[in-house]
Design a protein around this motif. Sequence first.
Motif, PDB file in Angstrom:
ATOM      1  N   GLY A  95     -16.624   3.890   4.111  1.00 30.84           N
ATOM      2  CA  GLY A  95     -16.678   2.879   3.070  1.00 30.84           C
ATOM      3  C   GLY A  95     -15.308   2.293   2.867  1.00 30.84           C
ATOM      4  O   GLY A  95     -14.468   2.302   3.774  1.00 30.84           O
ATOM      5  N   PHE A  96     -15.058   1.800   1.671  1.00 33.85           N
ATOM      6  CA  PHE A  96     -13.752   1.199   1.421  1.00 33.85           C
ATOM      7  C   PHE A  96     -13.299   1.475  -0.003  1.00 33.85           C
ATOM      8  O   PHE A  96     -14.080   1.810  -0.900  1.00 33.85           O
ATOM      9  N   TYR A  97     -11.985   1.326  -0.171  1.00 35.07           N
ATOM     10  CA  TYR A  97     -11.323   1.475  -1.465  1.00 35.07           C
ATOM     11  C   TYR A  97     -10.407   0.281  -1.637  1.00 35.07           C
ATOM     12  O   TYR A  97      -9.610  -0.044  -0.748  1.00 35.07           O
ATOM     13  N   GLN A  98     -10.532  -0.405  -2.770  1.00 33.36           N
ATOM     14  CA  GLN A  98      -9.698  -1.565  -3.055  1.00 33.36           C
ATOM     15  C   GLN A  98      -9.017  -1.379  -4.404  1.00 33.36           C
ATOM     16  O   GLN A  98      -9.644  -0.945  -5.367  1.00 33.36           O
ATOM     17  N   LEU A  99      -7.729  -1.698  -4.434  1.00 32.25           N
ATOM     18  CA  LEU A  99      -6.958  -1.643  -5.678  1.00 32.25           C
ATOM     19  C   LEU A  99      -6.103  -2.892  -5.767  1.00 32.25           C
ATOM     20  O   LEU A  99      -5.347  -3.206  -4.842  1.00 32.25           O
ATOM     21  N   SER A 100      -6.234  -3.609  -6.857  1.00 31.90           N
ATOM     22  CA  SER A 100      -5.462  -4.822  -7.075  1.00 31.90           C
ATOM     23  C   SER A 100      -4.792  -4.745  -8.439  1.00 31.90           C
ATOM     24  O   SER A 100      -5.457  -4.466  -9.452  1.00 31.90           O
ATOM     25  N   LEU A 144      -8.571   7.242   2.479  1.00 28.22           N
ATOM     26  CA  LEU A 144      -9.083   5.876   2.373  1.00 28.22           C
ATOM     27  C   LEU A 144      -7.923   4.983   1.945  1.00 28.22           C
ATOM     28  O   LEU A 144      -7.451   5.067   0.802  1.00 28.22           O
ATOM     29  N   TRP A 145      -7.429   4.149   2.859  1.00 24.70           N
ATOM     30  CA  TRP A 145      -6.311   3.278   2.521  1.00 24.70           C
ATOM     31  C   TRP A 145      -6.806   2.051   1.759  1.00 24.70           C
ATOM     32  O   TRP A 145      -7.891   1.530   2.023  1.00 24.70           O
ATOM     33  N   ASN A 146      -5.995   1.615   0.822  1.00 17.17           N
ATOM     34  CA  ASN A 146      -6.321   0.434   0.029  1.00 17.17           C
ATOM     35  C   ASN A 146      -6.453  -0.776   0.950  1.00 17.17           C
ATOM     36  O   ASN A 146      -5.499  -1.172   1.620  1.00 17.17           O
ATOM     37  N   THR A 147      -7.654  -1.372   0.968  1.00 21.76           N
ATOM     38  CA  THR A 147      -7.889  -2.517   1.841  1.00 21.76           C
ATOM     39  C   THR A 147      -7.011  -3.702   1.478  1.00 21.76           C
ATOM     40  O   THR A 147      -6.661  -4.516   2.340  1.00 21.76           O
ATOM     41  N   LEU A 148      -6.607  -3.813   0.218  1.00 20.59           N
ATOM     42  CA  LEU A 148      -5.829  -4.960  -0.244  1.00 20.59           C
ATOM     43  C   LEU A 148      -4.334  -4.697  -0.253  1.00 20.59           C
ATOM     44  O   LEU A 148      -3.568  -5.584  -0.644  1.00 20.59           O
ATOM     45  N   GLY A 149      -3.910  -3.521   0.158  1.00 25.39           N
ATOM     46  CA  GLY A 149      -2.496  -3.176   0.081  1.00 25.39           C
ATOM     47  C   GLY A 149      -1.892  -2.880   1.428  1.00 25.39           C
ATOM     48  O   GLY A 149      -2.475  -3.129   2.490  1.00 25.39           O
ATOM     49  N   LYS A 150      -0.683  -2.323   1.396  1.00 31.23           N
ATOM     50  CA  LYS A 150       0.005  -1.929   2.609  1.00 31.23           C
ATOM     51  C   LYS A 150      -0.565  -0.606   3.118  1.00 31.23           C
ATOM     52  O   LYS A 150      -1.030   0.217   2.344  1.00 31.23           O
ATOM     53  N   CYS A 151      -0.489  -0.420   4.434  1.00 31.82           N
ATOM     54  CA  CYS A 151      -0.958   0.837   5.001  1.00 31.82           C
ATOM     55  C   CYS A 151      -0.218   1.103   6.305  1.00 31.82           C
ATOM     56  O   CYS A 151       0.058   0.180   7.073  1.00 31.82           O
ATOM     57  N   PRO A 152       0.151   2.354   6.565  1.00 29.27           N
ATOM     58  CA  PRO A 152       0.786   2.699   7.837  1.00 29.27           C
ATOM     59  C   PRO A 152      -0.264   2.886   8.923  1.00 29.27           C
ATOM     60  O   PRO A 152      -1.377   3.358   8.669  1.00 29.27           O
ATOM     61  N   VAL A 153       0.058   2.513  10.135  1.00 28.92           N
ATOM     62  CA  VAL A 153      -0.870   2.663  11.250  1.00 28.92           C
ATOM     63  C   VAL A 153      -0.065   2.885  12.519  1.00 28.92           C
ATOM     64  O   VAL A 153       1.051   2.371  12.659  1.00 28.92           O
ATOM     65  N   VAL A 154      -0.627   3.674  13.420  1.00 32.82           N
ATOM     66  CA  VAL A 154       0.024   3.943  14.693  1.00 32.82           C
ATOM     67  C   VAL A 154      -0.270   2.802  15.650  1.00 32.82           C
ATOM     68  O   VAL A 154      -1.430   2.424  15.851  1.00 32.82           O
ATOM     69  N   ALA A 155       0.764   2.237  16.238  1.00 35.41           N
ATOM     70  CA  ALA A 155       0.592   1.151  17.191  1.00 35.41           C
ATOM     71  C   ALA A 155       0.111   1.715  18.522  1.00 35.41           C
ATOM     72  O   ALA A 155       0.651   2.694  19.024  1.00 35.41           O
TER      73      ALA A 155
END
Length: 625
Positions: free
Chosen positions: A421-426, A610-621
């Motif tokens: 699913g998703f998590y959003q925080l604004s 669950l990373w905030n869909t509307l915010g910054k998030c780290p990811v492995v390239a």
Amino acid sequence: MTSCCSIRAFWIISTQDTVLFSRRFPVVEKRWRAACQRENENLSDESVKSAAAAAAPSLYLPTDSEIATAFTERKNREGSARGFGVRVNRSVEGSDSWVDDPIMRHIISLIINKVDGVNHFLWPLIMHIKGHYCVLVLPLVEPHQLRVYSRMCKRADCGNSIGADENLSSLLLDLPSITGAFMVAHMIGDVITGDVTEPEIVISASPSVGGLLDSLTGSIGISGISARAKPVASPAAAPTVSSSGIGGAMAADGPKIGLRPLDKDAVRSFISSAMPFGTPLDLNYTNISSIKINGFSSTDMPPTDSRQPAWKPYLYRGKQRILFTIHETVHAAMYDRDEIPDSIKISGQVNCRAELEGLPDVMFPLTGLDAARLELLSFHPCAQVPEHSNDKQALMFSPPLGNFVLMRYQAFCRIGPPIKGFYQLSMVSENEGAFLFKLCLMEGYKAPISMDFCSVTMPFPRRRVVSFDGTPSLGTVSITEHSVEWKIITTGRGVSGKSVEATFPGTVKFAPWQTQSNGTADDEDDEIDSTNNTINVEDFLMEKMSKDLQAVELEEPFCWQAYDYAKVSFKIMGGSLSGMTIDPKSVTIFPTVKAPVEFSTQVTSGDYILWNTLGKCPVVATPKA
């Protein structure tokens, strides 16, 4: 010299950077000095010898105060106890971060500054942080390997360059003593913190092959595990039986020794038995404690035609049975973004307890290997692996006493994520945020797999939560000073055979923001133009708060900068997510005996984010093909 693991010395350091306990092994140190002398004699060319002298391995073991001083200096230089691990702007030549490899957060070096101006270089120091203690272990390596690392600390390029003559990965692969030193450091950490436990075994209340459990608290239950004249596994008190959500019990008979803060006598006793003269022989604290208390008698003699292994100092007597538990931990990073794929991995282990008389061999096939898509696979020293096919792995082992980990593995999820699913925080203002959860639990999973409990936590380590407003479609909500917890499924009300959808919209209010600015004029120049739209307002708020955030250490990866996330916790019973399984009917014992075989599974969450869909998030390239 390094075909086996030998330890030159180890130190236990407090949070105040003082050495609380240390031990040096003169026998191993003598071998180190002899190796250094042989290498110096082999350098015949004077120019080579003079160049090598500049990076000559030290024949000197520093004192406790010198270790403490060097460790403090390294912390100040590297930014934290573990350090950066990668080369950054403040890295200096000759430091661990200059090598530019994340493993240097666990394998460190120290520079001992002497009064006479001579610097002594110590590497590799295995660092393990446990509780309020830091354990440093110095294993024995070849002198030329230390010279190679010394050159890596001074080269201009970063990381493990492709095609380079010398790189850290190749060097560490030639050092099996590194692995042994890690085991020593972890075991010492467990001893000094009292966290010495055996692997967990889940006992199912359902009928098993070979007979029924008489009673979970009766003769064949937990109290019947040590059916002998003297304790088999440990001097610990008899364990208690705790109920689980599916009517089972936990067989965790291992000692959970509650030591006083740094019980030096316990450490000395463990070291003298586990690794006399600096060479690890048996790091099993259960065996060592049992031998020290119980000793041996003539009735414990093994059969004349069998050789008793080191991991089984006593022979079991009593009612016979075998217990298997597959315990998997799910780690996931869920982004809900088209440009970033979700990541989910499973770390699993097969725990076993074989209450069998004599010295039998147990054999069975592991099924589901192809479905599990295993990445890594390792076995206990007591195991032999004679056959392998696409979907089956024959496994034979001579079981030790008590609970033990028979096998460890890493795999992919067979069906799909148990929670997606998703998590959003604004942020609608500096002190208020609007959030939305939309989750689907156990989609695609069928009985007998069931979710025992599930909860979601929104942590706010930099803000103090004042209140929240919102009602979830399922479950209850509670708040703490720095988090909001949503309990979706509680223990005793598990979900099985169906998927569940849950939503939770709401707002959370924080205490007024404590600005960390210096009060300069630049801080007052940020104004919001009335023509800006909502997106620009949100960008302004996030930029302003990110600028005011205090720095944190890398030991808190999910609290770095302005990352917003929610962490999911759950437990699943009734089956594995990887597809790994054991058929109790296929378990064979040599010589043949009638012993019931119990098999169970348990899945728990690790870092399920669950990373905030509307915010910054780290990811492995990922590299492009």
